[in-house]
Scaffold this motif. Structure first.
Motif, PDB file in Angstrom:
ATOM      1  N   LYS A 157       2.462 -15.986   1.225  1.00 36.27           N
ATOM      2  CA  LYS A 157       3.046 -15.200   2.301  1.00 36.27           C
ATOM      3  C   LYS A 157       2.309 -13.890   2.544  1.00 36.27           C
ATOM      4  O   LYS A 157       2.105 -13.476   3.695  1.00 36.27           O
ATOM      5  CB  LYS A 157       4.517 -14.929   1.962  1.00 36.27           C
ATOM      6  CG  LYS A 157       5.279 -14.100   2.975  1.00 36.27           C
ATOM      7  CD  LYS A 157       6.713 -13.900   2.507  1.00 36.27           C
ATOM      8  CE  LYS A 157       7.488 -12.995   3.465  1.00 36.27           C
ATOM      9  NZ  LYS A 157       8.892 -12.775   2.975  1.00 36.27           N
ATOM     10  N   LEU A 158       1.887 -13.217   1.463  1.00 37.21           N
ATOM     11  CA  LEU A 158       1.276 -11.891   1.572  1.00 37.21           C
ATOM     12  C   LEU A 158      -0.039 -11.854   0.787  1.00 37.21           C
ATOM     13  O   LEU A 158      -0.124 -11.215  -0.267  1.00 37.21           O
ATOM     14  CB  LEU A 158       2.239 -10.817   1.055  1.00 37.21           C
ATOM     15  CG  LEU A 158       3.584 -10.701   1.775  1.00 37.21           C
ATOM     16  CD1 LEU A 158       4.534  -9.803   0.985  1.00 37.21           C
ATOM     17  CD2 LEU A 158       3.380 -10.147   3.188  1.00 37.21           C
ATOM     18  N   PRO A 159      -1.072 -12.513   1.266  1.00 33.50           N
ATOM     19  CA  PRO A 159      -2.342 -12.509   0.521  1.00 33.50           C
ATOM     20  C   PRO A 159      -2.908 -11.097   0.385  1.00 33.50           C
ATOM     21  O   PRO A 159      -2.891 -10.309   1.320  1.00 33.50           O
ATOM     22  CB  PRO A 159      -3.252 -13.394   1.384  1.00 33.50           C
ATOM     23  CG  PRO A 159      -2.645 -13.375   2.748  1.00 33.50           C
ATOM     24  CD  PRO A 159      -1.165 -13.248   2.536  1.00 33.50           C
ATOM     25  N   GLY A 160      -3.352 -10.777  -0.827  1.00 33.29           N
ATOM     26  CA  GLY A 160      -3.939  -9.467  -1.080  1.00 33.29           C
ATOM     27  C   GLY A 160      -2.948  -8.371  -1.402  1.00 33.29           C
ATOM     28  O   GLY A 160      -3.340  -7.232  -1.657  1.00 33.29           O
ATOM     29  N   ALA A 161      -1.656  -8.691  -1.402  1.00 35.62           N
ATOM     30  CA  ALA A 161      -0.644  -7.676  -1.703  1.00 35.62           C
ATOM     31  C   ALA A 161      -0.746  -7.234  -3.162  1.00 35.62           C
ATOM     32  O   ALA A 161      -1.151  -7.992  -4.035  1.00 35.62           O
ATOM     33  CB  ALA A 161       0.754  -8.215  -1.413  1.00 35.62           C
ATOM     34  N   VAL A 162      -0.371  -5.974  -3.408  1.00 30.96           N
ATOM     35  CA  VAL A 162      -0.387  -5.409  -4.760  1.00 30.96           C
ATOM     36  C   VAL A 162       1.037  -5.084  -5.167  1.00 30.96           C
ATOM     37  O   VAL A 162       1.803  -4.508  -4.391  1.00 30.96           O
ATOM     38  CB  VAL A 162      -1.249  -4.129  -4.813  1.00 30.96           C
ATOM     39  CG1 VAL A 162      -1.181  -3.509  -6.204  1.00 30.96           C
ATOM     40  CG2 VAL A 162      -2.690  -4.447  -4.437  1.00 30.96           C
ATOM     41  N   CYS A 163       1.397  -5.461  -6.390  1.00 30.36           N
ATOM     42  CA  CYS A 163       2.747  -5.218  -6.904  1.00 30.36           C
ATOM     43  C   CYS A 163       2.645  -4.362  -8.159  1.00 30.36           C
ATOM     44  O   CYS A 163       1.871  -4.658  -9.061  1.00 30.36           O
ATOM     45  CB  CYS A 163       3.440  -6.550  -7.214  1.00 30.36           C
ATOM     46  SG  CYS A 163       5.079  -6.362  -7.924  1.00 30.36           S
TER      47      CYS A 163
END
Length: 237
Positions: free
Chosen positions: A170-176
């Protein structure tokens, strides 16, 4: 289920296994271990040449934390086993900069090898149907607290990279920034592949974080490492 442990010299062997698996219709799991960055910091010259040593800085805090116990520290014997490292005491500025340079060179070498392996998934036409997980087994002290190597419960030794690439995510490249643990990898892979999660797994599925990186699945991440005298050291992040 395959498990491969290699450096660049053996990369072609990994390609051969991947080629065999990629041409089958059955799902597969391929575990690949790269022995870098790890002592000794050996990498081809081109990866050392990526960096100018004069641009590196020493760790800004090289003292023991105020009121911290001796039990939290060590003499980094793993590094001291090399002939150019003294058996006791601090390292010279020049040696510290050389080690930092070597760590960066070895890390870039592995970055290059991982890239070659992932690119081969494209060559086989299976990249968009493959889940990729990349992580390191531990961090590494580079002079902070006057420590080198791992073998501690400080964040520099317990924090590691953990990256997922999931087809159609859903959110490629997202950082958590939520705290997670290695125990979370197996249940996450089970859920992604519609496999029932065994009741004895201790981790949590990370899928809620993939869908919303601003949420969290646990209060903190617990690390344990044995200390001298048969005692255990713990840290909670």
């Amino acid at each position: 289920l395959y498990d491969i442990y290699f450096d660049g010299v053996f990369l072609n062997a990994g390609f051969d296994v991947l080629d065999e698996l990629g041409r089958q219709e059955k799902p597969f799991f391929l575990g690949v271990g790269f022995h870098r960055p790890h002592l000794p910091f050996v990498a081809p010259k081109q990866f050392w040449d990526l960096y100018d040593r004069s641009n590196f800085s020493l760790a800004p805090f090289q003292e023991r934390a105020t009121n911290s116990p001796d039990l939290a520290y060590h003499n980094f014997e793993e590094l001291r086993s090399y002939t150019d490292i003294p058996l006791e005491g601090s390292l010279t500025v020049e040696k510290q900069l050389e080690l930092i340079h070597g760590y960066y060179a070895a890390s870039s070498y592995i970055d290059f090898l991982v890239g070659k392996l992932v690119s081969y998934l494209d060559t086989l036409g299976i990249k968009e149907n493959t889940i990729i997980v990349l992580w390191g087994d531990h961090g590494w002290h580079l002079g902070d607290h006057n420590l080198w190597c791992k073998h501690s419960n400080f964040e520099e030794a317990t924090r590691v990279p953990l990256m997922f690439r999931i087809p159609g995510q859903k959110l490629p490249g997202a950082v958590c920034d939520a705290p997670v643990e290695f125990t979370d990898i197996a249940p996450t892979l089970c859920e992604l592949n519609a496999i029932e999660i065994p009741h004895y797994f201790e981790g949590e599925s990370l899928i809620p974080l993939f869908n919303n990186p601003d949420t969290s699945i646990r209060y903190g991440a617990l690390s344990q490492y044995p200390r001298w005298g048969g005692r255990k050291g713990y840290s909670l992040r």
